[in-house]
Design an enzyme around this catalytic site. Structure first.
Site, PDB file in Angstrom:
ATOM      1  CD  GLU A  43      79.257 -68.293  50.837  1.00 44.40           C
ATOM      2  OE1 GLU A  43      80.068 -68.823  50.069  1.00 44.40           O
ATOM      3  OE2 GLU A  43      79.187 -68.572  52.042  1.00 44.40           O
ATOM      4  CE  LYS A 113      78.895 -71.707  54.252  1.00 50.29           C
ATOM      5  NZ  LYS A 113      80.117 -70.930  53.932  1.00 50.29           N
ATOM      6  CB  CYS A 156      79.282 -71.864  49.975  1.00 45.32           C
ATOM      7  SG  CYS A 156      80.964 -71.708  49.335  1.00 45.32           S
TER       8      CYS A 156
HETATM    9  O1  LIG Z   1      84.178 -65.027  53.538  1.00 44.18           O
HETATM   10  C1  LIG Z   1      83.062 -64.516  53.487  1.00 44.18           C
HETATM   11  O2  LIG Z   1      82.914 -63.276  53.442  1.00 44.18           O
HETATM   12  C2  LIG Z   1      81.828 -65.358  53.427  1.00 44.18           C
HETATM   13  N1  LIG Z   1      82.027 -66.761  53.352  1.00 44.18           N
HETATM   14  C3  LIG Z   1      82.529 -67.466  52.312  1.00 44.18           C
HETATM   15  O3  LIG Z   1      82.940 -66.984  51.294  1.00 44.18           O
HETATM   16  C4  LIG Z   1      82.547 -68.924  52.537  1.00 44.18           C
HETATM   17  C5  LIG Z   1      83.252 -69.142  53.832  1.00 44.18           C
HETATM   18  S1  LIG Z   1      84.886 -68.443  53.865  1.00 44.18           S
HETATM   19  N2  LIG Z   1      83.197 -69.697  51.527  1.00 44.18           N
HETATM   20  C6  LIG Z   1      83.066 -71.019  51.459  1.00 44.18           C
HETATM   21  O4  LIG Z   1      82.281 -71.651  52.186  1.00 44.18           O
HETATM   22  C7  LIG Z   1      83.954 -71.703  50.443  1.00 44.18           C
HETATM   23  C8  LIG Z   1      83.912 -73.214  50.512  1.00 44.18           C
HETATM   24  C9  LIG Z   1      84.930 -73.812  49.629  1.00 44.18           C
HETATM   25  O5  LIG Z   1      85.595 -73.159  48.854  1.00 44.18           O
HETATM   26  C10 LIG Z   1      85.137 -75.276  49.685  1.00 44.18           C
HETATM   27  O6  LIG Z   1      84.340 -76.003  50.305  1.00 44.18           O
HETATM   28  O7  LIG Z   1      86.123 -75.730  49.094  1.00 44.18           O
END
Ligand SMILES: O=C(O)CNC(=O)[C@H](CS)NC(=O)CCC(=O)C(=O)O
Length: 270
Positions: A43, A113, A156
């Site tokens: 991701e 997503k 993710c």
């Molecule tokens: O921020 C961005 O640029 C794009 N998106 C991400 O990196 C995403 C959402 S912040 N990360 C996750 O979903 C982490 C989940 C996780 O760490 C958990 O479920 O514990």
């Protein structure tokens, strides 16, 4: 489906599109040299930075990410997955889209997503993915390939929602793809357990490319890109440095585990 080598790329993406694509290109080349026919990227492989920067650059990130995946697939004659990058969807928002491209540069599957990471962590970091991302509303597709098998996409935070993977395995998925940018804080306690659980309960391979290390400011990812077999054994773990997890996806192993542990045939509630 025949036996093949799959690679889960691990990298430390930064708020710099061109630099990330250059790094990803090196790691894809490394995977191909080691014999991978299926290469998966985490991701945010093409951009990991402040939300405002991500939205500002979204058209360029979307365009170049898609072009990059097609170039890599055709150049190396592989199937490739970009595990999540922003695509503008209007109203100043983006989707967080995973894209799978085949050897001829053709699109095999696309998934927006569904579960967004809106979480305040006990370490003081807050994530509000829905501020910039519009959630997808459809189940991930399964790509059916005579060579690579039936591959189900996800991204993710989805990993915490087992019902999504049950839908995929009910529809025949043999390989579950879980590209991530898991936080260092949650990752240390949850990442491996969740991935193993999804593999074991669906008796499916799990391929999980990952972000690792510090991206900018306080944003740090857990690493440990891995490939897990349908029994729940870790076949390869990339550790904490950028690099690869590489392992064989083997249909006879899949068939063996599904014979030994026929949970998919014993479902009662769905
Ligand atoms: O921020 C961005 O640029 C794009 N998106 C991400 O990196 C995403 C959402 S912040 N990360 C996750 O979903 C982490 C989940 C996780 O760490 C958990 O479920 O514990």
């Amino acid at each position: 489906m025949k036996s093949y080598l799959a690679a889960a790329v691990q990298m430390t993406s930064k708020p710099d599109l061109e630099e990330n694509l250059a790094t990803a290109s090196d790691l894809v080349e490394l995977a191909v040299r080691r014999g991978a026919a299926f290469v998966t990227l985490p991701e945010n492989f093409s951009f990991l930075g402040q939300e405002t920067e991500k939205v500002k650059q979204a058209s360029e990130i979307a365009h170049k990410s898609e072009k990059f995946l097609k170039t890599m697939a055709q150049r190396y004659q592989i199937t490739i997955v970009g595990g999540g990058f922003p695509i503008p969807v209007g109203d100043g928002k983006v989707s967080n889209t995973a894209l799978m491209i085949g050897k001829n540069g053709e699109e095999l599957a696309r998934y927006e997503k569904v579960h967004l990471f809106d979480v305040n962590l006990p370490d003081g970091n807050t994530y509000q993915e829905s501020e910039t991302v519009k959630a997808g509303v459809s189940l991930p597709p399964i790509s059916i390939s005579p060579e690579l098998g039936k591959i189900g996409l996800s991204v993710c935070y989805d990993v915490r929602f087992p019902e999504l993977y049950r839908q995929l395995s009910k529809q025949g998925a043999e390989v579950l793809l879980i590209p991530a940018a898991f936080t260092a804080y949650t990752g240390k306690d949850h990442w491996q357990v969740l991935l193993k659980a999804r593999a074991i309960e669906n008796t499916a391979y799990v391929i999980a490319p990952a972000q690792t290390g510090n991206h900018y400011a306080r944003r740090t990812s857990h690493g440990h890109a891995m490939i897990i077999d349908p029994w729940g054994l870790i076949l390869s773990d990339a550790g904490e440095d950028p690099g690869l997890a590489l392992a064989e996806i083997n249909p006879s192993r899949l068939e063996q585990v599904r014979r030994q542990m026929p949970v998919l045939n014993h479902r009662v509630f769905g």
